[in-house]
Design a protein around this motif. Structure first.
Motif: not given
Lengths: 219, 343, 444, 193, 266
Positions: B132-134, B139, B276, B313, B317, D154-155, D158, D184
């Motif tokens: 998971n990126p976040f 979230v 993250t 958050l 990213s 960027s995200v 991943k 966000a």
């Protein structure tokens, strides 16, 4: 292909939003309620049908190299007509929420994409039906999205309370809600296609969003 | 010794049950589960403090969040047809963190929805833990904050009389940060109250000593990096300090900012979430400074009183990019790459 | 007291050096030896004897094929019973000779001793090549190749590696205690060949007795004994060079690029044997250890002794091991057969018991960053491993996978028990294959 | 004056980010964000073109359409101006700065139909912004677009290595990730206002 | 009136600009290439040796590739392409991949439990994978993952089996197998030698009960020009393959028909 098929393919098999993944911006931006979605969908349908038919008429006259600018001008004419019609007859509130997305129909990939991919190669009636089918497909997809978002956010459909006492969940009316609902819609479509491919013993790779589908840049 | 033994008493190994695997053949005795468990342990003092200040309903909120996080993770992995790894404790940790980020008055349905969003949208759609990126808990929290702004910003005053444990205290009170924006200049809370957490706020964010205790425990165990909280807090202190010095009426003093809101919880437990945040120490420092800048900007100039969740958050990213930019050049790489010599 | 030297990263696993107080034992002559013809990196040796031939101890059995290769000598006297293949520690079949000993251990005529102080380097190199000396640290690179650097690279510093940072292994430690003079002589010969001015000997400070003995043996010969802080993988070439000299071997380069050469203490002793006594390399000190063993210790095994014989000499086992490892626990290779022979580079035979087994219960990477902190080369093993899992080898190359020395620090610290070293090896193999393919394409 | 422009710029970049809040330019946002290098290239090209088009359309609007009372023609005129502008830029770039063209050239045709470009021009016209203000607003919006694009790229770096469930692969996961990014970004609400 | 003038002027200006671009910088696509692109199958399997179908089409257009190299095209398409390119079509043999090993867990001995990354190429790095026969199939599925058509099945007893009806003979698996066990054979050949070990018969027997032990019975049955011996391994002459009856002569079952392989499908 019969005329009915030309019409019908836009609604399911080549649905512009869910299958071809064209016109993401208005889809996401104006689907905050079923009503907005309907308004936007009908406006786009009008432009699609009109521009498709006119482009189909002039397709043999327009030289190949300048066809895109010509198409854009034709589309822009219809968009301006829609703008004026909406300003005159549509409810003011709808007009306000749709805002700049009405003029932006000009750059909606569906319209230009259909012009390039279909109307420039087919007859007037077929092109008109194609535009109608695509427009209805777009409208239906938009309305489905709008209905889900409106329902999840406020428990209403077309501003009618469906479930009384629904706690408002405003996230769904905001941009993130649009992304989430469309994301899961596309996931559902993928799931259907994966199931179908598996039944046929094939491998299915989900489509990527890239501009190759809208044909405009491939000139 | 060998010489005294006759040949037939010497036992040779049975090779039929041998295992072959890649080197190394030694491993440190640690596991993902233990790490998650330790983080949960470190959060417990703050949970206890939340329960003490806001009453037993705080425990109910935490419990609902943890339970629904675990349940939705199990459900998701089943749906995806993958092995259920809920025993690694990450779902429980997400639930606990989410619960600690909710006001004690959060209705039960909101806790459940928030948990489902945290697990599904925050984690499982990416394939589960590690991908998971976040930060999933954030979230969930931010989604709730946007979805139900009123319910998420209704705060109750902490209990003063602990003999009345019967029901939730219904006296609403603004959080320190909300107040400070309204009545600029005069501080509505004493530092002492802020420090101990006798203020309105989310369940787990108010009691600074409990959070510090947990954070230091994790730093001592080498589970989190000391650089993250230190640089995060220092950046916030620096920016709010300068702003306070320039415009006293608009910005509370730095200490006030450090002690209030979710900053401590965020700095010690959210910005240090391993999955993250950047992998290297250098990257972690960049990440922490970025969080500090964004938090201060949102707190001072934004319309939200609190910016910790949003800033973490957004920095989440950027993590892959930070990773790439801070990827250490391997040992022996010359400072300037030598010009390619053609053979 | 010299300041405590060390390098970046690394780990500190439990040392478990149970055999460090057991003196080196000379084992009795065995009935058969399986002598592989490839005991080194490079082309296998070509057999010069045939089935039924009578051989004497130290007699040439296989001659080197090409520059990067090494000859093989008979470990004892006897008859070549078969020209066959045997299983090597890497799991591949290698050509080998089955030697049935006659129990006499008759020596062949030794090569004449050389007075190395007078001899030209060329002669000494020739002798080292003829004696079949390879690096005894584990890689088994033919020593003579290492001692012949390209003329544009001047080597000024010779570093002797007495670090033995692998847990459990004690062979080098015992060797330093028992053959300190030979090690010093070997080092001086090497320095003489290279024209190196400085000789440094790195020993970790968990071997104070070895440091003491070596300091005495060194005397006033100018060799400097450096006491190093205990840290794995101190014995890795680049890390050792950095620890004792502060120089950094460039990424993708060789120690010779910065004027250094690293040599294992065992190799130094073998050089002394070959030059001063004319004795080829057919034996080595190996640690046989592990909890399942009855009596762990250090033996001077003849090359070709099977693991079964080695374990028998160590008194057999008390319980069945779950893993048999050729080498140390961090970088050694797990093997599945006892018919594998001890070769010139076998530094240890390690048996692990059932409860020492660490099963890979592989979980996704949670990016805790421990691998990153412990990696002595400063790579990001966690990120690499996820890339490699997705078969993105070209990405892995960009993230410097080729700098990996496979020390195993990352996998040791990984809480998700990811097989990081295996990932890196795979990626290195893939990247090398891709580079070869690109080169072949470019040439075409 | 300065604070007015500061508010305009911050608002366009962060608060009302074109992609994440106004939902414009989604196609290139999803399509050109697979690699950081292409995202940066596209971002640069968009900033360049949007600044120019903002200026040009404002010029047309204030000097021709408004005086002639032809406000209703803005859609047609703007799209033509933008299309022509992009073409001319392409030609000039190719002629005079070949390296820049090689870096940004492939993105230029994509920009004609990027609704962010036309959208920003129409917003300026509808908002009654002057020529300078329009240019500033358009370039700030483009910077916001580029920022979102870079963050998203960027995200995705991943995501490329994640074990995403099969039905969610492709645009679906991209949209869901954009949702979180949009959440966000909503934290910037009220900034500078 | 102003409307008309304005639109005309803007139209002229933009038309002029675009005209200039097209005139000076327009490129004409290769029509041959576009036609070829429509004919190639679009599976991007790489069987032709080019980077995807587009690369193949380009290569055919400039004459550096032959129409017959694609394993997926049927003869009609090949002939169509040949006609387009104006070259003679060459007769093609449809190929199919065969995993030349019978050493599943029921027949071949496993010396140790392999614990690591579940992939043949990775397993090769750990003591060769721990299979007694160092030439045998590891059964961890590198080939199955490499196959774009899902034609390779890994049986529960750890052996790879090609389903000939799905295989198009693109050869991806041949490159993926670290033990080089997979061969491309003509689809018409009925029998194959399901063993790849060049070892002596006795050694092979020790580890695998289904190995080719070099007994030469098949050579006697079919004749030297159909089956020959390479050391102790029988080799089928695929230019003149023996018929299915020869399989009956094999005492270990190493020489057998693909049909038998099919019937034992798990």
């Amino acid at each position: 292909m019969s005329y009915f098929q030309e019409f019908w393919k836009g609604i399911w098999k080549e649905n512009p939003v869910l299958v071809l993944m064209l016109g993401m911006c208005p889809t996401l931006a104006v689907s905050s309620s079923a009503k907005n979605a309907l308004g936007m969908g009908l406006a786009t349908t009008f432009v699609l049908v009109g521009s498709n038919m006119v482009i189909s008429m002039v397709r043999k006259v327009v030289p190949d190299k300048v066809r895109i600018p010509c198409y854009i001008v034709i589309i822009a004419v219809f968009v301006t007509i829609v703008e004026m019609l909406m300003a005159a007859y549509a409810p003011a509130e709808l007009n306000r929420t749709l805002g700049i997305y009405i003029p932006l129909i000009v750059v909606n990939c569906i319209v230009l994409g259909r012009a390039e991919a279909f109307a420039s190669k087919n007859g007037v009636i077929a092109s008109g039906l194609d535009g109608l089918g695509m427009g209805f497909g777009f409208t239906l997809a938009l309305m489905a999205l709008g209905a889900v978002r409106e329902f999840l956010a406020e428990g209403t459909l077309f501003e009618l309370q469906v479930i009384p006492g629904w706690e408002p969940f405003m996230l769904m009316k905001l941009p993130p809600g649009a992304f989430i609902v469309l994301g899961f819609f596309l996931a559902g479509m993928n799931l259907l296609k994966i199931r179908q491919a598996r039944r046929e013993g094939k491998k299915y790779t989900p489509p990527e969003i890239d501009c190759s589908r809208c044909n405009i840049c491939n000139r | 010794m060998a010489e005294h033994m006759s040949e037939n008493t010497i036992r040779l190994p049975d090779t039929s049950k041998l295992v072959i695997s890649s080197s190394p053949h030694l491993h440190e005795d640690d596991s993902v589960r233990r790490i998650m468990f330790m983080v949960i342990v470190a959060l417990l003092p703050a949970c206890a403090a939340g329960a003490w200040f806001f009453g037993p309903r705080a425990l109910w909120v935490l419990l609902v969040c943890v339970a629904s996080c675990i349940a939705s993770e199990i459900l998701c992995t089943r749906l995806m047809g993958r092995e259920v790894h809920v025993d690694d404790g990450s779902a429980a940790l997400t639930g606990l963190l989410l619960g600690m980020n909710l006001p004690v008055t959060a209705p039960t349905w909101m806790c459940v929805i928030g948990s489902v969003i945290a697990i599904v949208l925050g984690k499982m759609i990416y394939g589960g833990l590690g991908y998971n990126p976040f930060n999933p808990a954030l979230v969930g929290r931010v989604a709730l904050l946007l979805a139900c702004p009123t319910a998420m910003t209704t705060w109750v005053a902490p209990m003063t009389n602990h003999l009345e444990w019967a029901g939730v205290n219904s006296v609403t009170q603004a959080t320190p940060l909300g107040v400070s924006e309204l009545t600029a200049g005069a501080l509505p809370f004493s530092y002492w109250n802020l420090f101990w957490g006798r203020t309105g706020g989310c369940i787990g964010e108010t009691c600074v000593p409990a959070l510090l205790l947990g954070g230091i425990f994790l730093i001592a165990l080498n589970i989190i990096r000391w650089q993250v909280p230190v640089f995060y807090l220092a950046t916030v202190a620096l920016i709010t300090g300068v702003t306070h010095w320039l415009a006293q009426a608009q910005c509370a003093p730095p200490l006030y900012h450090l002690l209030s809101g979710g900053l401590m919880l965020g700095a010690f437990f959210m910005a240090t979430d391993m999955v993250t945040t950047p992998l290297s120490r250098k990257g972690a420092v960049v990440f922490a400074i970025g969080c500090g800048v964004l938090t201060s900007v949102i707190r001072i100039w934004g319309s939200y009183p609190e910016g910790v969740s949003f800033s973490i958050l957004i920095m989440n990213s950027l993590t892959p990019l930070i990773d790439r930019w801070t990827a250490g050049k391997p040992f022996g790489t010359p400072r300037r790459a030598p010009r390619e010599v053609k053979p | 007291m010299i300041k405590q030297l060390h390098f970046y990263g690394g780990i500190h696993p439990a040392e478990d050096k149970v055999a460090q107080s057991v003196p080196i034992v000379e084992p009795p002559i065995l009935e058969t030896y399986i002598v592989p013809l490839q005991q080194h990196i490079g082309a296998p040796a070509k057999a010069v004897v045939a089935k039924g031939d009578q051989v004497k101890r130290g007699q040439l059995l296989g001659e080197a094929q090409g520059f990067v290769s090494a000859p093989v000598h008979a470990p004892t006297s006897g008859v070549i019973r078969e020209v066959t293949t045997c299983l090597g520690p890497s799991g591949a079949q290698v050509p080998a000779l089955l030697l049935a000993s006659d129990g006499e251990d008759t020596p062949a005529e030794p090569m004449p001793a050389i007075d190395w102080r007078q001899a030209p380097p060329g002669d000494l190199r020739q002798r080292i090549a003829a004696a079949g000396i390879v690096g005894k640290g584990g890689a088994a690179f033919p020593t003579v190749v290492k001692l012949s650097p390209p003329p544009n690279k001047k080597i000024d510093t010779l570093i002797l590696n007495g670090v033995e940072c692998e847990p459990c292994l004690t062979a080098d430690h015992r060797l330093m205690l028992e053959r300190a003079e030979d090690i010093v002589t070997g080092a001086q010969i090497t320095a003489h060949i290279l024209g190196a001015k400085t000789i440094l000997l790195g020993i970790e400070n968990n071997k104070p007795d070895a440091i003491e003995v070596m300091r005495q043996a060194v005397g006033d010969s100018g060799i400097k004994v450096c006491s190093l802080k205990v840290r794995y993988p101190q014995g890795a070439e680049k890390q050792l060079i950095y620890a004792v000299t502060g120089r950094k071997v460039p990424s993708g380069g060789l120690p010779a690029d910065i004027g250094c050469l690293v040599q294992n203490v065992g190799t130094a002793a073998a050089i002394a044997d070959a030059v001063c006594r004319g004795k080829p390399l057919y034996e080595r000190v190996t640690t046989v250890t592990g909890t399942p063993l009855v009596s762990p210790g250090n033996w001077r095994f003849r090359v070709g002794t099977t693991y079964a014989d080695a374990i028998k000499l160590a008194g057999g086992v008390k319980e069945d091991p779950i893993k048999i490892i050729s080498g140390g626990p961090m970088m050694g290779m797990a093997v599945y057969s006892l018919d594998i022979p001890v070769i010139k580079s076998t530094s240890g035979i390690l048996l692990l018991s059932q409860d020492e087994l660490t099963q890979f219960d592989v979980r996704p990477c949670i990016r805790c960053g421990r691998c990153n902190d412990s990696c002595p080369t400063g790579m990001m093993p966690g990120i690499l491993s996820v890339q490699i899992e997705n078969q993105r080898y070209e990405l892995a190359e960009k993230w410097h996978v080729m700098d990996c020395i496979e020390c195993g620090c990352c996998a040791y610290t990984c809480p998700a028990s990811r097989p990081l070293v295996q990932h890196m090896r795979r990626a290195k193999a893939e990247v090398q294959a891709a580079r070869r393919a690109a080169k072949a394409k470019a040439e075409k | 004056m300065i604070s007015e422009y500061a508010t305009l710029i911050v608002g366009a970049i962060l608060v009302n980010n074109f992609v994440l809040s106004r939902i414009l330019g989604i196609c290139p946002f999803l399509g050109v964000s697979k690699q950081l290098s292409t995202a940066l290239g596209m971002g640069g090209a968009v900033i360049f073109v949007m600044t120019l088009s903002g200026f040009a359309t404002a010029l047309f609007h204030h000097l021709i359409l408004v005086p002639l009372g032809l406000g209703y023609l803005q859609t047609i005129v703007f799209i033509l101006v933008i299309a022509a502008l992009v073409q001319i830029v392409e030609v000039l770039m190719q002629r005079f700065t070949p390296p820049l063209y090689r870096a940004l050239g492939i993105f230029l045709p994509l920009i004609t139909t990027n609704c962010a470009v036309l959208g920003s021009a129409i917003m300026c016209a509808d908002g009654g912004y002057g020529i300078i203000k329009s240019t500033v607003f358009c370039s700030a919006s483009a910077v916001g677009f580029a920022l979102a694009l870079v963050l998203f790229a960027s995200v995705r770096e991943k995501l490329e290595l994640a074990r995403i469930p099969e039905p969610l692969q492709g645009p679906s996961i991209a949209l869901l990730t954009a949702a979180t990014l949009a959440m966000a970004f909503s934290g910037f609400a009220g900034l500078g206002g | 009136m102003t409307t008309v003038i304005l639109l005309t002027v803007t139209g002229l200006v933009s038309g002029l600009a675009i005209g200039i671009v097209v005139k000076f910088f327009g490129t004409t696509p290769n029509p041959l290439e576009e036609k070829l692109l429509e004919l190639v199958p679009g599976a991007n399997c790489g069987g032709c040796g080019f980077a995807g179908c587009e690369g193949y089409a380009k290569a055919m257009a400039d004459g550096s590739a032959k129409p017959g190299a694609c394993p997926l095209m049927n003869d009609a398409v090949v002939q169509e392409i040949c006609a387009l390119l104006g070259v003679e079509s060459e007769p093609r043999k449809p190929m199919v991949a065969v995993v030349c090993c019978s050493g599943d867990d029921d027949h071949a001995q496993r010396m140790a439990f392999y614990n690591g990354v579940n992939d043949c190429q990775n397993a090769m790095l750990v003591a060769g994978g721990g299979k007694g026969c160092v030439y045998g199939c590891l059964g961890l599925g590198s080939c199955a993952r490499a196959c774009p058509y899902g034609a390779i099945e890994i049986r529960p007893n750890h052996i790879a089996v090609v389903h000939p009806e799905l295989c198009v003979g693109c050869g991806k698996c041949v490159l993926a197998c670290p033990r080089r066990l997979i061969k491309l054979t003509p689809k018409s050949a009925p029998v194959h030698v399901f063993c790849s070990s060049p070892e002596r018969g006795a050694l092979k027997r020790k580890f695998c009960s289904a190995a080719c032990i070099g007994c030469r019975k098949c050579v006697k049955e079919a004749g030297e020009n159909q089956v020959s011996m390479n050391g102790s391994l029988a080799v089928i002459n695929y230019d003149n393959p023996p018929d299915a009856a020869v399989a009956a002569a094999c005492p270990t079952g190493a020489l057998r028909t693909t049909a038998i392989m099919e019937s034992t499908k798990g």
